[in-house]
Scaffold this active site. Structure first.
Site, mmCIF file in Angstrom:
data_model
loop_
_atom_site.group_PDB
_atom_site.id
_atom_site.type_symbol
_atom_site.label_atom_id
_atom_site.label_comp_id
_atom_site.label_asym_id
_atom_site.label_seq_id
_atom_site.Cartn_x
_atom_site.Cartn_y
_atom_site.Cartn_z
ATOM 1 N N LYS A 15 0.820 -1.220 0.000
ATOM 2 C CA LYS A 15 0.000 0.000 0.000
ATOM 3 C C LYS A 15 0.853 1.268 0.000
ATOM 4 C CE LYS A 15 -0.901 -0.110 5.014
ATOM 5 N NZ LYS A 15 0.156 -1.097 5.334
ATOM 6 N N ARG A 90 -5.100 2.943 12.619
ATOM 7 C CA ARG A 90 -4.784 1.582 13.053
ATOM 8 C C ARG A 90 -5.604 1.181 14.278
ATOM 9 N NH1 ARG A 90 0.485 1.597 10.289
ATOM 10 N NH2 ARG A 90 1.902 0.140 11.130
ATOM 11 N N ARG A 129 12.215 -8.239 2.410
ATOM 12 C CA ARG A 129 12.324 -6.806 2.171
ATOM 13 C C ARG A 129 13.757 -6.341 2.418
ATOM 14 N NH1 ARG A 129 7.220 -3.083 3.712
ATOM 15 N NH2 ARG A 129 7.892 -3.042 5.853
ATOM 16 N N ARG A 133 14.864 -1.922 7.376
ATOM 17 C CA ARG A 133 14.189 -1.228 8.471
ATOM 18 C C ARG A 133 14.408 -1.968 9.778
ATOM 19 N NH1 ARG A 133 8.147 0.268 6.785
ATOM 20 N NH2 ARG A 133 7.881 -0.567 8.876
ATOM 21 N N ARG A 144 4.115 -7.902 14.256
ATOM 22 C CA ARG A 144 3.368 -6.936 13.434
ATOM 23 C C ARG A 144 2.239 -7.626 12.670
ATOM 24 N NH1 ARG A 144 7.608 -4.624 9.846
ATOM 25 N NH2 ARG A 144 6.118 -3.102 9.114
HETATM 26 P P1 AMP Z 1 4.581 1.273 9.147
HETATM 27 O O1 AMP Z 1 5.674 1.935 8.377
HETATM 28 O O2 AMP Z 1 3.216 1.747 8.750
HETATM 29 O O3 AMP Z 1 4.685 -0.221 9.146
HETATM 30 O O4 AMP Z 1 4.750 1.741 10.665
HETATM 31 C C1 AMP Z 1 5.917 1.458 11.380
HETATM 32 C C2 AMP Z 1 5.636 1.586 12.886
HETATM 33 O O5 AMP Z 1 5.218 2.921 13.198
HETATM 34 C C3 AMP Z 1 4.508 0.707 13.400
HETATM 35 O O6 AMP Z 1 4.941 -0.607 13.678
HETATM 36 C C4 AMP Z 1 4.082 1.455 14.652
HETATM 37 O O7 AMP Z 1 5.012 1.277 15.696
HETATM 38 C C5 AMP Z 1 4.198 2.899 14.188
HETATM 39 N N1 AMP Z 1 2.932 3.366 13.570
HETATM 40 C C6 AMP Z 1 2.731 3.680 12.262
HETATM 41 N N2 AMP Z 1 1.475 4.077 12.052
HETATM 42 C C7 AMP Z 1 0.839 4.011 13.257
HETATM 43 C C8 AMP Z 1 -0.496 4.262 13.691
HETATM 44 N N3 AMP Z 1 -1.454 4.661 12.837
HETATM 45 N N4 AMP Z 1 -0.773 4.091 15.007
HETATM 46 C C9 AMP Z 1 0.159 3.693 15.879
HETATM 47 N N5 AMP Z 1 1.429 3.402 15.533
HETATM 48 C C10 AMP Z 1 1.775 3.554 14.226
#
Ligand code: AMP
Length: 191
Positions: A15, A90, A129, A133, A144
């Protein structure tokens, strides 16, 4: 009226890649909370340092911090062209807060695009990946993935209750094939 769209799906569903391509093509803004947190962390802001405690564990950053950061981002003038949200909301409370934030801006959520992907495929993609990261480590990946099931249970009832809002795309395909479908859906909200 600008379009506001949520891209929803498990980690590794693509996405973020699709949001980047679509926003570049259509002149919309991508608001990725994960990227915003990583940016804050890179700049060592207090918010970034706080968020890092949660991110390094693969845990959700608390709603209050996350919603505050999104509110601040939405107040920037570029968002008036329309926004694709990636990785947000989320939680059910984040989803409700987003409705309120958009209504403050005089808008509403136009569409939720659900990137459908089997969890096993999601896992395999994350393991492969190459972005390096910190949260792409095997034990964090597993957490996750499990958390995503909870995220889905928390967020989607709010959206499924609104007939016609959620549109699903099969995310187990080539990037270009997914892109065609996603573009058609996003364009339909701009018409
Ligand atoms: P992502 O890049 O979307 O996988 O986000 C990486 C990390 O950022 C997640 O594992 C959370 O720790 C934090 N994070 C990102 N978006 C949110 C959200 N909407 N609410 C809470 N934590 C978030």
């Amino acid at each position: 009226m600008p379009a506001f769209i949520v891209f929803f799906g498990p980690p590794g569903c693509g996405k973020g890649t699709q949001a980047k391509k679509v926003t570049e093509e259509l002149g919309l803004v991508q608001v990725s909370t994960g990227e915003l947190f990583r940016k804050h962390l890179g700049e060592k802001t207090p918010l970034g340092i706080k968020a890092q405690e949660y991110m390094s564990q693969g845990a959700l950053v608390p709603d209050e911090i996350t919603i505050g950061m999104v509110r601040e981002r939405l107040q920037q003038p570029d968002c008036q062209s329309g926004v694709i949200f990636d990785g947000f909301p989320r939680t059910g409370d984040q989803a409700k807060a987003l409705d309120a934030l958009l209504s403050e801006l005089g808008g509403k959520l136009n569409m939720v695009i659900d990137f459908a992907l089997d969890m096993n495929i999601s896992r395999a993609r994350l393991m492969g990946r190459q972005e390096g990261r910190a949260d792409d480590k095997p034990e964090v990946i597993e957490k996750r993935l499990n958390d995503h099931a909870k995220v889905e249970a928390s967020v989607m009832p709010h959206y499924n209750a609104q007939p016609g809002l959620v549109r699903s795309v099969d995310a187990d395909r080539a990037i270009d094939a997914i892109y065609q479908d996603v573009m058609a859906l996003v364009k339909s909200t701009l018409a």
